[in-house]
Design a protein around this motif. Structure first.
Motif, PDB file in Angstrom:
ATOM      1  N   VAL A 244     -29.248  89.683 108.340  1.00 12.06           N
ATOM      2  CA  VAL A 244     -28.995  89.180 106.953  1.00 12.06           C
ATOM      3  C   VAL A 244     -27.482  89.108 106.581  1.00 12.06           C
ATOM      4  O   VAL A 244     -26.965  87.902 106.264  1.00 12.06           O
ATOM      5  CB  VAL A 244     -29.610  89.979 106.007  1.00 12.06           C
TER       6      VAL A 244
ATOM      7  N   GLN B 128     -25.007  86.551 108.330  1.00 10.20           N
ATOM      8  CA  GLN B 128     -25.370  85.130 107.858  1.00 10.20           C
ATOM      9  C   GLN B 128     -24.825  84.945 106.615  1.00 10.20           C
ATOM     10  O   GLN B 128     -24.425  83.949 106.249  1.00 10.20           O
ATOM     11  CB  GLN B 128     -26.652  84.727 108.157  1.00 10.20           C
ATOM     12  N   ALA B 129     -25.075  86.086 105.959  1.00 12.50           N
ATOM     13  CA  ALA B 129     -24.721  85.920 104.251  1.00 12.50           C
ATOM     14  C   ALA B 129     -23.172  85.881 104.184  1.00 12.50           C
ATOM     15  O   ALA B 129     -22.897  85.125 103.149  1.00 12.50           O
ATOM     16  CB  ALA B 129     -25.443  87.021 103.460  1.00 12.50           C
TER      17      ALA B 129
ATOM     18  N   VAL C  29     -30.219  83.401 103.246  1.00 13.42           N
ATOM     19  CA  VAL C  29     -30.785  83.592 104.602  1.00 13.42           C
ATOM     20  C   VAL C  29     -32.281  83.523 104.128  1.00 13.42           C
ATOM     21  O   VAL C  29     -32.661  84.084 103.588  1.00 13.42           O
ATOM     22  CB  VAL C  29     -30.511  85.227 104.715  1.00 13.42           C
TER      23      VAL C  29
ATOM     24  N   GLY D 226     -25.218  84.635  98.432  1.00  8.28           N
ATOM     25  CA  GLY D 226     -25.310  84.746  99.841  1.00  8.28           C
ATOM     26  C   GLY D 226     -26.469  85.232 100.357  1.00  8.28           C
ATOM     27  O   GLY D 226     -27.116  84.783 101.473  1.00  8.28           O
ATOM     28  N   LEU D 227     -26.983  86.258  99.879  1.00  6.36           N
ATOM     29  CA  LEU D 227     -28.234  87.076 100.348  1.00  6.36           C
ATOM     30  C   LEU D 227     -29.635  86.053 100.425  1.00  6.36           C
ATOM     31  O   LEU D 227     -30.387  85.888 101.129  1.00  6.36           O
ATOM     32  CB  LEU D 227     -28.575  88.320  99.609  1.00  6.36           C
TER      33      LEU D 227
END
Length: 329
Positions: free
Chosen positions: A216, A219-220, A193, A189-190
Motif C-alpha cells: 500500500v 504505491q501511495a 491504492v 494517497g491511501l
C-alpha cells in the motif's frame, strides 16, 4: 475470386507488384509544421525580458551594491538557518499529525472521523496569519497548563512555558496549520491504492504491517510525495508570516530589521528573495530525485503476451499509472 482463374490471379499479382514498387520508390517527404506566431511571441517575450534586466541593472533604486554587501552577511545567514529549522520542525509535526488525522478520517469510528473533520475544517478555513496571532497570545489566555476535571481543583498545574518561547510557538502554529493539508494528501494517497491489492496481500498470508510496507505505502507514496514536496516549499515561504507571533529572527524578519536601520528596504528584500530562491531550488532538486525513486517501474512496458493458438490477440489494458503501456505516457 476463384483462385484457379488465371486472369484474376494475374491482375492481383500485377496490382501487388505495383503497390510494392510504389511503396519502395516514393519516399514520404515530411514537412515540419511552421509556427510563425509562436516564434514571434517568443521573440517579443525575450526582448521584453532583456529590456527589463538591462533597465533593472542600471536603476539605482535596486541598490545592487547593498545587495552584494548584505547577501552573505552573518545576520542574514543565521536568519536563513532559523528559517530552515522552522520549516523542518513544522513539516515534521505536520506530517506526523497529518498521518494521524488521515487514519482518523478513514476510521469507521464516527467520533474519530468527526474530530478529524472538525480539525481540518477549522485549520483550513481560517488564515494562517490569524492562527499565528492567536498562538502568540495563548500565554495570555492560558498562563498555566492544567490537567484535571473541569470546575474542580486541577491535578497538575504547570506554568505555560511552551508558548512563551516564540520559536517553539511558531513551529507549533505552522505545523498545526499544515497538518490539515497533509492529512488530506495522505488520505488521498491511501485511497488511491486499489482495495483488491490489500485483499490479495492478505490472501498471501501477509500481515497488516507487511501489506502496508510492501504493497500500500509504496504505491501511495507516488501520489503523496509530489504534493508533499510542494507543501515543503510552500512552508519555507510561509515562515515569513511568523512576524504575527511576533518572531523576528527568521530570514524575512532580520532583513526587514536591517532595512529599517539602513533605510534600504529594496536591496534587503532582494537579498531575502535570493535566499528563498536558493532554498526552494535545492528542495525542487531533492523532490525530483525522490519522485524518481518512488516512481521506479511505473514507466516500464509490460512484456507482450503471445496469443493462444486460434485465439484472439491479447490486449494490454491501460492502468492507473500514466506511463504504463496504453496509458497517457
Amino acid at each position: 475470386m476463384n483462385p484457379r482463374d488465371p486472369g484474376l490471379a494475374g491482375a492481383a499479382e500485377t496490382e501487388a507488384e505495383a503497390l510494392d514498387a510504389g511503396q519502395e520508390g516514393e519516399a514520404v517527404k515530411a514537412v515540419p509544421l511552421r509556427h510563425p506566431w509562436r516564434n514571434l511571441v517568443a521573440v517579443i517575450l525575450i526582448v521584453m525580458l532583456a529590456v527589463f534586466i538591462i533597465d533593472a541593472a542600471q536603476r539605482e533604486d535596486y541598490g545592487w551594491a547593498d545587495v552584494g554587501k548584505y547577501l552573505f552577511d552573518k545576520r542574514i545567514s543565521a536568519a536563513a538557518l532559523v528559517t530552515l529549522q522552522l520549516t523542518v520542525y513544522a513539516m515534521v509535526l505536520a506530517i506526523i499529525l497529518g498521518l494521524l488525522l488521515a487514519i482518523m478520517r478513514l476510521s469507521p469510528n464516527p467520533v474519530l472521523k468527526s474530530i478529524a473533520w472538525l480539525y481540518i475544517w477549522v485549520f483550513r478555513g481560517t488564515p494562517v496569519y490569524v492562527q499565528l496571532v492567536f498562538w502568540g497570545i495563548i500565554p495570555l489566555i492560558y498562563p498555566d497548563l492544567t490537567l484535571g476535571i473541569p470546575f474542580m481543583t486541577p491535578w497538575i498545574s504547570v506554568p505555560n512555558s511552551i508558548f512563551t518561547n516564540l520559536f517553539i510557538t511558531a513551529a507549533i502554529g505552522l505545523g498545526l496549520n499544515e497538518a490539515s493539508y497533509m492529512s488530506e494528501i495522505v488520505r488521498a494517497g491511501l485511497l488511491a491504492v486499489d482495495a483488491g491489492q490489500e485483499e490479495a496481500s492478505r490472501a498471501l498470508a501477509m500481515s497488516w504491517g507487511q501489506t502496508m510496507r510492501y504493497v500500500v505505502v509504496p504505491q501511495a507514496m507516488r501520489i503523496i510525495v509530489p504534493p508533499t514536496g510542494n507543501e515543503i516549499i510552500s512552508m519555507l515561504k510561509t515562515t515569513s508570516l511568523v512576524a504575527a507571533i511576533p518572531l523576528s529572527i527568521d530570514l524575512y524578519g532580520v532583513s526587514r530589521g536591517i532595512s529599517a536601520v539602513t533605510f534600504t528596504p529594496v536591496p534587503l528584500l532582494i537579498v531575502a528573495s535570493l535566499w528563498y530562491l536558493l532554498f526552494t531550488s535545492i528542495l525542487m532538486v531533492g523532490q525530483h530525485f525522490i519522485e524518481k525513486r518512488f516512481s521506479r517501474g511505473s514507466g516500464q512496458r509490460k512484456e507482450d503476451r503471445q496469443p493462444e493458438p486460434g485465439g484472439a490477440p491479447t490486449v494490454l489494458l491501460p492502468t492507473a499509472i500514466g506511463n504504463e503501456a496504453g496509458g497517457k505516457g
